[in-house]
Design an enzyme around this catalytic site. Structure first.
Site, PDB file in Angstrom:
ATOM      1  N   LYS A  76      -8.214 -58.572 -27.301  1.00  0.00           N
ATOM      2  CA  LYS A  76      -8.696 -58.856 -28.864  1.00  0.00           C
ATOM      3  C   LYS A  76      -8.510 -58.470 -30.102  1.00  0.00           C
ATOM      4  CE  LYS A  76     -14.261 -59.090 -29.204  1.00  0.00           C
ATOM      5  NZ  LYS A  76     -15.411 -58.580 -29.599  1.00  0.00           N
ATOM      6  N   SER A 151     -18.309 -61.943 -28.467  1.00  0.00           N
ATOM      7  CA  SER A 151     -16.561 -61.918 -29.876  1.00  0.00           C
ATOM      8  C   SER A 151     -15.934 -62.018 -29.531  1.00  0.00           C
ATOM      9  CB  SER A 151     -17.301 -61.208 -30.987  1.00  0.00           C
ATOM     10  OG  SER A 151     -17.787 -59.333 -30.522  1.00  0.00           O
ATOM     11  N   SER A 175     -21.109 -58.908 -26.230  1.00  0.00           N
ATOM     12  CA  SER A 175     -20.055 -59.448 -26.271  1.00  0.00           C
ATOM     13  C   SER A 175     -18.742 -58.842 -25.474  1.00  0.00           C
ATOM     14  CB  SER A 175     -20.038 -58.715 -27.598  1.00  0.00           C
ATOM     15  OG  SER A 175     -20.336 -59.099 -28.873  1.00  0.00           O
TER      16      SER A 175
END
Length: 499
Positions: A76, A151, A175
């Protein structure tokens, strides 16, 4: 054998046995990114040259015992990787380069992975969609008119599209869990503070953010188990203690005690999601598991939800700008006293005193103990991950440009999140009211694993949230593995959706 969608543990076995070279495997995923990632836009930072150097060194290594030996991996965008940007979607940070990799990345690299890129996120990691002015919009490989979630949306999209072998994300409001559900992959939100992500004094928060965690995403539950074995443990600079997590409570489906919470009065949940979880419960019961559809913790679910919302808003507050706080104060002044929406509850938390926070937190910890009592009788709880399957892109306005090319003409938000609405079962609810299912367990620091269990009539993935007791991570992970063996496994998107 095509390695594109194989589990990371299988890829490591192949490189250890020299069935495929580390460089060859890495180049396979790099080639897929070049051919397929354009319209998906999941892997937004490339580090191919350094990755090839590392893969070449691994090909020459005589010691090949590392558990994830040679597995190509993306992370990420918010995770620090030495030499790469960590913008969190901010144009002002696009030239930033991390000096040091985070503990989580270093632990995975020590276990043999080859980090070769980073995946897309929303601005400040604060959305269930993944788009920003630095890298543009990421699309769901199952249906490019839909979001992969956020996210950790780029993480889940890259896995589903077969662009990487393993991923790592973060979670405070779903997320990790929501993108896993939206994209049909596995994800694990660990018990709070179980995994450290500290980097250095200059770039990392010294104190853990309440509720926020880091954890793996993968195409197999066994990959999650291996990754969590590597990631769990405190920062060694902070303590000499080590963690010894309890073993899984059971290792067979027939021994598993399962509570099912598929819907809740007053909280809209898409009927296809409810039906998929109920059908799964019936099948698990048929295969011998003990299943209850009525067992619940002994508290008011709405009260628990509101405690989560208060803790969440307080946890976010340290990074809120003064402009954001002023907008919330302005909105608070116009709220109807009877408004009990998620946004209203969070707005009333603005400028909460420390004394009020302590009172709220004491009540939350009492509810956490009620959860612990509940899990004395039940090994895991199955519930929806979030209200619906993957949402259509919900951004309107100006075009985002990324790397000199257009990434969707409608994909930028105008106005605050609290102005959005979502259609559920023919009606509308406020966007942030979808926090109920992610927050019901996360607010009390419980672990939760997401596993794919089916599809909507429109062909979008549906996942299930498998929650367990504090530090019961190995039990929720084992349950996901048992479900995978029972047929609830990752399925690649149709090839046509990637070309």
């Amino acid at each position: 054998m095509d390695p594109s969608f194989l589990p990371a543990v299988t890829l490591a076995e192949m490189t250890r046995r020299r069935e495929i070279g580390c460089v060859e495997l890495l180049d396979h995923y790099i080639d897929r990114i070049a051919r397929l990632d354009g319209p998906i836009n999941a892997v937004v930072v490339h580090d191919f040259d350094r990755a090839r150097d590392r893969a070449r060194a691994l090909d020459q290594a005589t010691d090949r015992a590392a558990p994830l030996f040679g597995v190509p991996m993306t992370v990420k965008e918010s995770f620090n990787v030495a030499g790469l940007p960590s913008t969190l979607g901010h144009l002002t940070a696009k030239d930033h380069r991390a000096k040091e990799s985070s503990i989580a990345v270093r632990r995975l690299e020590a276990a043999g992975v080859v980090v070769f890129g980073k995946t897309n996120v929303p601005v400040d990691l604060a959305d269930w969609q993944s788009y920003n002015p630095v890298y543009g919009t990421t699309c769901n490989p199952w249906h490019r008119d839909h979001t992969p979630g956020g996210s950790s949306g780029g993480s889940a999209a890259a896995l589903a599209a077969g662009l990487t072998g393993l991923e790592i994300g973060s979670d405070i409001g779903g997320s990790i869990r929501v993108p896993a559900h939206y994209c049909g992959v596995f994800g694990h939100k660990p018990t709070w503070t179980l995994c450290s992500n500290y980097t250095d004094y200059e770039t990392s928060l010294a104190a853990p953010i309440d509720i926020a965690v880091i954890g793996p995403l993968a195409r197999s539950a066994d990959d999650l188990i291996e990754a969590m074995h590597l990631l769990a443990g405190p920062d060694p600079d902070e303590t000499g203690l080590t963690y010894n997590l309890p073993p899984p409570r059971v290792t067979s489906l027939k021994a598993l005690r399962i509570a099912v919470w598929s819907h809740e009065t007053g909280q809209q949940t898409d009927t296809e999601t409810v039906a998929a979880i109920e059908a799964m419960a019936a099948e698990l019961e048929r295969q011998g598991a003990t299943v209850s559809r009525t067992a619940r913790p002994a508290f008011d679910p709405t009260a628990a939800f509101h405690l989560y919302l208060q803790a969440l808003d307080a946890g976010w507050s340290a990074r809120a700008t003064e402009a954001i706080l002023q907008a919330k104060r302005k909105r608070l002044a116009t709220l109807d006293p009877g408004d009990r929406s998620a946004d209203a509850v969070m707005a009333r938390t603005t400028d909460m005193t420390h004394r009020d926070w302590l009172t709220m937190n004491e009540q939350r910890m009492k509810f956490r103990r009620i959860w612990s009592a509940f899990f004395r009788d039940w090994d895991v709880l199955l519930s929806p991950v979030i209200t619906t399957a993957a949402l259509p892109h919900m951004q309107e306005g100006a075009t985002i440009m990324s790397a000199g090319r257009e990434i969707g003409a409608r994909h930028i938000q105008t106005g605050p999140v609290w102005e959005r609405e979502v259609t559920v079962n023919g009606g509308t609810i406020a966007y942030n009211d979808m926090l109920f299912w992610p927050g019901l367990t996360a607010g009390f620091h419980l672990p939760a694993t997401v596993a794919p269990i089916g599809f909507t009539k429109a062909g979008l993935p549906i996942g299930v949230q498998i929650s367990g007791p504090i530090h019961g991570d190995r039990t929720t992970l084992m349950a996901a593995s048992l479900f995978e063996r029972a047929g609830y496994a990752f399925r690649p998107p149709p090839t046509a959706g990637l070309e």
